[in-house]
Design a protein around this motif. Sequence first.
Motif, short mmCIF file in Angstrom:
data_model
loop_
_atom_site.label_atom_id
_atom_site.label_comp_id
_atom_site.label_asym_id
_atom_site.label_seq_id
_atom_site.Cartn_x
_atom_site.Cartn_y
_atom_site.Cartn_z
N GLY A 98 -7.70 0.77 0.98
CA GLY A 98 -6.67 0.43 1.95
C GLY A 98 -6.36 -1.06 1.97
N PHE B 207 -2.09 4.01 9.03
CA PHE B 207 -2.98 4.76 8.14
C PHE B 207 -4.16 5.37 8.89
CE2 PHE B 207 -1.36 1.01 5.65
CZ PHE B 207 -0.35 1.71 5.02
N GLU C 172 0.84 -1.21 0.00
CA GLU C 172 0.00 0.00 0.00
C GLU C 172 0.87 1.26 0.00
OE1 GLU C 172 -3.44 2.33 2.62
OE2 GLU C 172 -2.97 0.22 3.05
N ILE C 173 1.91 1.26 0.85
CA ILE C 173 2.81 2.42 0.90
C ILE C 173 3.54 2.59 -0.43
CG2 ILE C 173 4.88 3.35 2.01
CD1 ILE C 173 3.98 1.86 4.57
N LYS D 144 1.30 3.93 -3.30
CA LYS D 144 1.00 5.35 -3.17
C LYS D 144 2.18 6.21 -3.61
CE LYS D 144 -2.41 4.91 0.55
NZ LYS D 144 -2.70 5.10 2.00
N GLN E 207 -6.74 4.11 10.26
CA GLN E 207 -8.04 3.55 9.95
C GLN E 207 -8.70 3.07 11.24
OE1 GLN E 207 -7.48 0.49 7.01
NE2 GLN E 207 -7.07 1.95 5.37
N SER F 85 -2.83 -1.27 10.48
CA SER F 85 -3.54 -0.29 9.65
C SER F 85 -3.98 0.90 10.49
CB SER F 85 -4.76 -0.94 8.98
OG SER F 85 -4.36 -1.91 8.04
#
Length: 311
Positions: free
Chosen positions: A94, A286, A24-25, A28, A288, A282
């Motif tokens: 995510g 992030f 994910e990182i 992005k 979340q 997460s």
Amino acid sequence: MKYLGELISLGVAFSWTIAALASEIGSKRLGVFVMNVWRMALALLFSMLLMWLTLGQPYPVYAGHETWMWLLLSGVVGYFFGDWCLFNSYLTIGSRFGQLFMTLAPMFAALSAWVMLGQTLSWKALLAMAVTLAGIAISILGRSSGHKVSLQLPTKGILYGIGAGMGQGVGLVLSKIGLDHYTSDVPAQVLPAVVDYLPFGSNLIRCVAGLACFGLWLLMRGEAKQMKTSIHEHRGMLAMLIAVFSGPFIGVGFSLMAVQYTAAGIASTIMAMTPILILLPSRWLFHQPITAKGVVGAVISCIGVSLFFLL
């Protein structure tokens, strides 16, 4: 050592959790296509190195035309389509929810095996599908201000997640067909010495398809220059390296080792805990929120996955 297989399986679940977060990182910072070109190139390089060190040749020597055809198709479906959907799901909903939708992979594998291999869909498999879908529904559905049931995630992200599970499941069945052809291609007198390395040779062919598809798509989009500039994105490159080592390299390798020390069903169930393990990281990385509904949904989805292997 007692419970060695179970401990290895738990380590694999943690490894895949790290891979999802790093992916994910990396996505992005580098972009989905650049990230996957690097990922596929390194996975291919490591696979060739492993084949060379173990078998003396950096490529699957005995693989015939049909083997290449099925495994390349598996790479297109699993690595290109499936991972393209998965990494886009990381960007839209995510890695936490992306991994939740990956629990759909056994369902799609069972359905595609029913279509392509004629395998029977038992009531146990249907029950496992229903439980998995129920867990995902609990996580992504909620009530709006008008007390109507509504989606709590973007529709695009949900479609990416479904596509990721589909690509993984169908790609797995195509891999099985290719591996069966690969096994029959190897001379009988040689097979006992190389049988343990055939999955790695199969994965090498799949990586060829994944790298070719992502590379061509990157060229068609006119983004080839981003490969050069991505080298200077140090955090993105570090995340990509972590994703490669913890996913295709360490994760896959140790998952094969786990089933040598414990039952495949137990190992698969423990390794399917990623949607639960990813909740806290997460939250930290992030921001979340963790809700009771989300935790319950993730647990139920993992139970659904376990039913495919334990019933």
